[in-house]
Design a protein around this motif. Structure first.
Motif, mmCIF file in Angstrom:
data_model
loop_
_atom_site.group_PDB
_atom_site.id
_atom_site.type_symbol
_atom_site.label_atom_id
_atom_site.label_comp_id
_atom_site.label_asym_id
_atom_site.label_seq_id
_atom_site.Cartn_x
_atom_site.Cartn_y
_atom_site.Cartn_z
ATOM 1 N N PRO A 97 3.839 4.552 -0.476
ATOM 2 C CA PRO A 97 3.399 3.172 -0.673
ATOM 3 C C PRO A 97 3.818 2.362 0.550
ATOM 4 O O PRO A 97 4.803 2.696 1.215
ATOM 5 N N VAL A 98 3.059 1.346 0.856
ATOM 6 C CA VAL A 98 3.397 0.487 1.976
ATOM 7 C C VAL A 98 3.820 -0.859 1.405
ATOM 8 O O VAL A 98 3.068 -1.496 0.675
ATOM 9 N N LEU A 99 5.027 -1.241 1.713
ATOM 10 C CA LEU A 99 5.596 -2.471 1.181
ATOM 11 C C LEU A 99 5.834 -3.454 2.316
ATOM 12 O O LEU A 99 6.467 -3.097 3.307
ATOM 13 N N THR A 100 5.345 -4.646 2.195
ATOM 14 C CA THR A 100 5.503 -5.705 3.202
ATOM 15 C C THR A 100 5.283 -5.183 4.621
ATOM 16 O O THR A 100 6.143 -5.283 5.472
ATOM 17 N N ALA A 101 4.123 -4.582 4.817
ATOM 18 C CA ALA A 101 3.685 -4.096 6.132
ATOM 19 C C ALA A 101 4.564 -3.003 6.704
ATOM 20 O O ALA A 101 4.641 -2.820 7.907
ATOM 21 N N SER A 102 5.229 -2.246 5.849
ATOM 22 C CA SER A 102 6.096 -1.173 6.305
ATOM 23 C C SER A 102 6.160 -0.097 5.224
ATOM 24 O O SER A 102 6.056 -0.409 4.046
ATOM 25 N N PRO A 103 6.322 1.171 5.627
ATOM 26 C CA PRO A 103 6.476 2.216 4.606
ATOM 27 C C PRO A 103 7.788 2.021 3.859
ATOM 28 O O PRO A 103 8.675 1.297 4.307
ATOM 29 N N LEU A 128 -1.318 15.194 7.022
ATOM 30 C CA LEU A 128 -2.336 14.305 6.486
ATOM 31 C C LEU A 128 -1.574 13.116 5.923
ATOM 32 O O LEU A 128 -0.675 13.277 5.114
ATOM 33 N N LEU A 129 -1.927 11.935 6.370
ATOM 34 C CA LEU A 129 -1.233 10.725 5.975
ATOM 35 C C LEU A 129 -2.052 9.957 4.951
ATOM 36 O O LEU A 129 -3.239 9.697 5.161
ATOM 37 N N ALA A 130 -1.414 9.607 3.828
ATOM 38 C CA ALA A 130 -2.057 8.813 2.785
ATOM 39 C C ALA A 130 -1.184 7.606 2.482
ATOM 40 O O ALA A 130 0.027 7.736 2.325
ATOM 41 N N LEU A 131 -1.812 6.446 2.432
ATOM 42 C CA LEU A 131 -1.086 5.206 2.178
ATOM 43 C C LEU A 131 -1.637 4.520 0.939
ATOM 44 O O LEU A 131 -2.843 4.477 0.730
ATOM 45 N N ASP A 132 -0.742 3.983 0.153
ATOM 46 C CA ASP A 132 -1.118 3.162 -0.991
ATOM 47 C C ASP A 132 -0.774 1.738 -0.592
ATOM 48 O O ASP A 132 0.393 1.382 -0.492
ATOM 49 N N SER A 133 -1.807 0.957 -0.309
ATOM 50 C CA SER A 133 -1.616 -0.355 0.273
ATOM 51 C C SER A 133 -2.102 -1.458 -0.660
ATOM 52 O O SER A 133 -2.940 -1.230 -1.510
ATOM 53 N N GLY A 134 -1.598 -2.655 -0.425
ATOM 54 C CA GLY A 134 -2.015 -3.805 -1.217
ATOM 55 C C GLY A 134 -3.430 -4.259 -0.920
ATOM 56 O O GLY A 134 -4.102 -4.810 -1.767
ATOM 57 N N SER A 135 -3.893 -4.043 0.306
ATOM 58 C CA SER A 135 -5.254 -4.456 0.656
ATOM 59 C C SER A 135 -5.751 -3.647 1.846
ATOM 60 O O SER A 135 -4.977 -3.124 2.628
ATOM 61 N N PRO A 168 -6.296 12.632 12.632
ATOM 62 C CA PRO A 168 -6.875 11.314 12.933
ATOM 63 C C PRO A 168 -7.210 10.451 11.718
ATOM 64 O O PRO A 168 -6.992 9.243 11.744
ATOM 65 N N THR A 169 -7.732 11.032 10.672
ATOM 66 C CA THR A 169 -8.152 10.237 9.522
ATOM 67 C C THR A 169 -6.972 9.963 8.606
ATOM 68 O O THR A 169 -6.255 10.881 8.207
ATOM 69 N N VAL A 170 -6.774 8.701 8.283
ATOM 70 C CA VAL A 170 -5.724 8.281 7.364
ATOM 71 C C VAL A 170 -6.397 7.861 6.064
ATOM 72 O O VAL A 170 -7.351 7.090 6.071
ATOM 73 N N VAL A 171 -5.910 8.389 4.957
ATOM 74 C CA VAL A 171 -6.444 8.017 3.645
ATOM 75 C C VAL A 171 -5.685 6.788 3.173
ATOM 76 O O VAL A 171 -4.468 6.834 3.039
ATOM 77 N N VAL A 172 -6.405 5.693 2.966
ATOM 78 C CA VAL A 172 -5.784 4.462 2.485
ATOM 79 C C VAL A 172 -6.457 4.067 1.190
ATOM 80 O O VAL A 172 -7.679 3.941 1.125
ATOM 81 N N ILE A 221 -10.950 11.327 1.932
ATOM 82 C CA ILE A 221 -10.027 12.409 1.571
ATOM 83 C C ILE A 221 -10.553 13.748 2.094
ATOM 84 O O ILE A 221 -9.800 14.532 2.684
ATOM 85 N N ASP A 222 -11.841 14.009 1.898
ATOM 86 C CA ASP A 222 -12.436 15.264 2.358
ATOM 87 C C ASP A 222 -12.328 15.410 3.874
ATOM 88 O O ASP A 222 -12.014 16.484 4.394
ATOM 89 N N GLN A 223 -12.600 14.314 4.614
ATOM 90 C CA GLN A 223 -12.522 14.337 6.072
ATOM 91 C C GLN A 223 -11.092 14.627 6.535
ATOM 92 O O GLN A 223 -10.862 15.470 7.398
#
Length: 157
Positions: free
Chosen positions: A57-63, A85-92, A116-120, A141-143
């Motif tokens: 999760p990303v909290l206040t613009a930081s992991p 593979l990087l996945a982020l759960d972001s507020g927006s 290169p592809t980040v899943v957000v 996600i597939d990419q």
């Protein structure tokens, strides 16, 4: 964080590390320098992995701080060249590029090789009922998965 070992012509072994369960161990390691058995086992799983899926999760613009503490506990060079593979759960989605760059920077600081592809995903993705919204996330996600698979093949050669 998911750590996996690749096996030719077989299913990959996958281990899921829920870092929030190691919060106290990571704090103790940060303050006193000693690693608990659980923390040592988590580090060993990451060291043995051919590739990683890192979700935070990303909290206040930081992991999350737990994510940062775990990267520190891993030590220098442990993730050298490991495809991630990087996945982020972001507020927006508006913060996506900045947030992805921050987390990607932290991974490259420990010499990991993020694809290169980040899943957000953001709250709208979790509430999405329209087919097109679900398709956008699935396509991303597939990419990212295809990029990680290709990076893992290259890393082993």
């Amino acid at each position: 964080m998911c750590a996996g070992r690749w096996r030719p012509a077989a299913r990959a072994e996958v281990e899921v590390l829920e870092l929030h369960r190691l919060t106290a161990d990571l704090a103790r390691h940060s303050a006193q320098g000693c690693a608990s058995l659980d923390l040592r086992e988590a580090i060993a799983a990451v060291v043995a992995a051919d590739g990683l899926v890192v979700a935070t999760p990303v909290l206040t613009a930081s992991p999350s701080e737990v994510f940062d503490l775990f990267l520190t506990a891993l030590g220098d060079g442990v993730l050298s060249g490991v495809p991630v593979l990087l996945a982020l759960d972001s507020g927006s989605r508006r913060q996506t590029l900045d947030l992805a760059q921050v987390v990607r920077g932290r991974l490259t600081d420990v010499h990991a090789d993020p694809v290169p592809t980040v899943v957000v995903a953001c709250p709208a993705d979790w509430r999405a009922t329209a087919h097109s919204d679900a398709a956008r996330l699935r396509s991303c996600i597939d990419q990212a998965a295809a990029e990680r698979a290709a990076a893992m093949r290259s890393h082993r050669q």
